[in-house]
Design an enzyme around this catalytic site. Structure first.
Site, mmCIF file in Angstrom:
data_model
loop_
_atom_site.group_PDB
_atom_site.id
_atom_site.type_symbol
_atom_site.label_atom_id
_atom_site.label_comp_id
_atom_site.label_asym_id
_atom_site.label_seq_id
_atom_site.Cartn_x
_atom_site.Cartn_y
_atom_site.Cartn_z
ATOM 1 N N ARG A 1 -15.458 -16.001 37.158
ATOM 2 C CA ARG A 1 -14.906 -17.051 38.010
ATOM 3 C C ARG A 1 -14.965 -16.595 39.461
ATOM 4 O O ARG A 1 -14.682 -15.426 39.759
ATOM 5 C CB ARG A 1 -13.465 -17.339 37.603
ATOM 6 C CG ARG A 1 -12.815 -18.434 38.409
ATOM 7 C CD ARG A 1 -11.518 -18.874 37.794
ATOM 8 N NE ARG A 1 -10.769 -19.736 38.695
ATOM 9 C CZ ARG A 1 -9.917 -20.661 38.287
ATOM 10 N NH1 ARG A 1 -9.712 -20.830 37.011
ATOM 11 N NH2 ARG A 1 -9.267 -21.401 39.151
ATOM 12 N N GLY B 1 -8.824 -6.993 32.361
ATOM 13 C CA GLY B 1 -9.279 -6.642 31.029
ATOM 14 C C GLY B 1 -10.272 -7.638 30.462
ATOM 15 O O GLY B 1 -11.007 -7.321 29.525
ATOM 16 N N GLU C 1 -12.630 -34.289 41.283
ATOM 17 C CA GLU C 1 -12.214 -33.046 40.626
ATOM 18 C C GLU C 1 -11.097 -33.284 39.618
ATOM 19 O O GLU C 1 -10.457 -32.356 39.148
ATOM 20 C CB GLU C 1 -11.789 -32.009 41.672
ATOM 21 C CG GLU C 1 -12.941 -31.570 42.574
ATOM 22 C CD GLU C 1 -12.547 -30.478 43.558
ATOM 23 O OE1 GLU C 1 -11.415 -29.944 43.444
ATOM 24 O OE2 GLU C 1 -13.367 -30.167 44.429
#
Length: 201
Positions: free
Chosen positions: A46, A125, A152
């Site tokens: 991301r 992680g 959006e």
């Protein structure tokens, strides 16, 4: 240890939709000096994001936004969360510019001075997401209403509240996302100094 102590032998996309997931085959140097065997990790990819807490030092009020979050489905709480104004970076976009753009889009606010809070890895992680936190000066008079971009699928309600009321939300289920908690805790510790800085008192 540095990046030179990691050897990524393969990187492949396993999912690409609204978000992206990659599978990495890698090994890294161990603390005892030799290398780990090659193993795999799935990584949620991301872009960087910026979150900002709009604050009006003249009125001593903050602005929080409320919107639906799919990640909260299945929890005891409703999946409409109180959050900071936030947005994902476009390529090479400056974090402060993201804060200014999102304040306009999500809350109808114009940011003045912007104070950095901190930046952090959200969940290293399993994700490379990195978030920048700020507190931005606004005029909260007349703030409110429903905002967001239709393209959006944003449906955002703006909440204006006394600063202490927002601080009192720390530790409640009403505000339980990391960016808002971290920034409100920072704000609680720096509120007086911030008012003095921005108001010159």
């Amino acid at each position: 240890m540095t990046h030179g102590d990691v050897d990524v032998s393969k990187r492949e996309a396993v999912f690409e939709g609204f978000f992206k997931v990659e599978r990495l085959s890698l090994r890294h140097r161990l603390f005892r000096g030799d290398w780990s065997p090659v193993f795999q990790r799935e990584l949620f990819i991301r872009p960087d994001a910026t979150c900002v807490l709009p604050y009006d030092p003249d009125r001593d009020e903050v602005v929080l936004i409320e919107q639906f979050r799919a990640g909260a489905l299945g929890r005891e709480q409703a999946p409409w969360l109180l959050e900071l104004v936030a947005g994902i970076h476009d390529k090479d976009e400056d974090p402060v510019e993201v804060a200014r753009r999102e304040a306009e889009e999500e809350a109808g606010l114009t940011l003045g001075e912007v104070e950095p809070v901190l930046s952090y890895l959200v969940s290293p992680g399993g994700s490379d997401e990195f978030v920048h936190l700020y507190c931005g000066r606004v005029d909260a008079a007349g703030a409110g209403g429903i905002h967001g971009l239709d393209e959006e699928n944003e449906d955002i309600r703006v909440h204006v509240m006394p600063a202490q009321q927002a601080i009192d939300l720390i530790g409640t289920t009403r505000v339980n996302n990391a960016a808002a908690l971290i920034t409100l805790q920072w704000f609680a510790a720096h509120r007086s100094a911030l008012r003095q800085k921005w108001l010159g008192q």
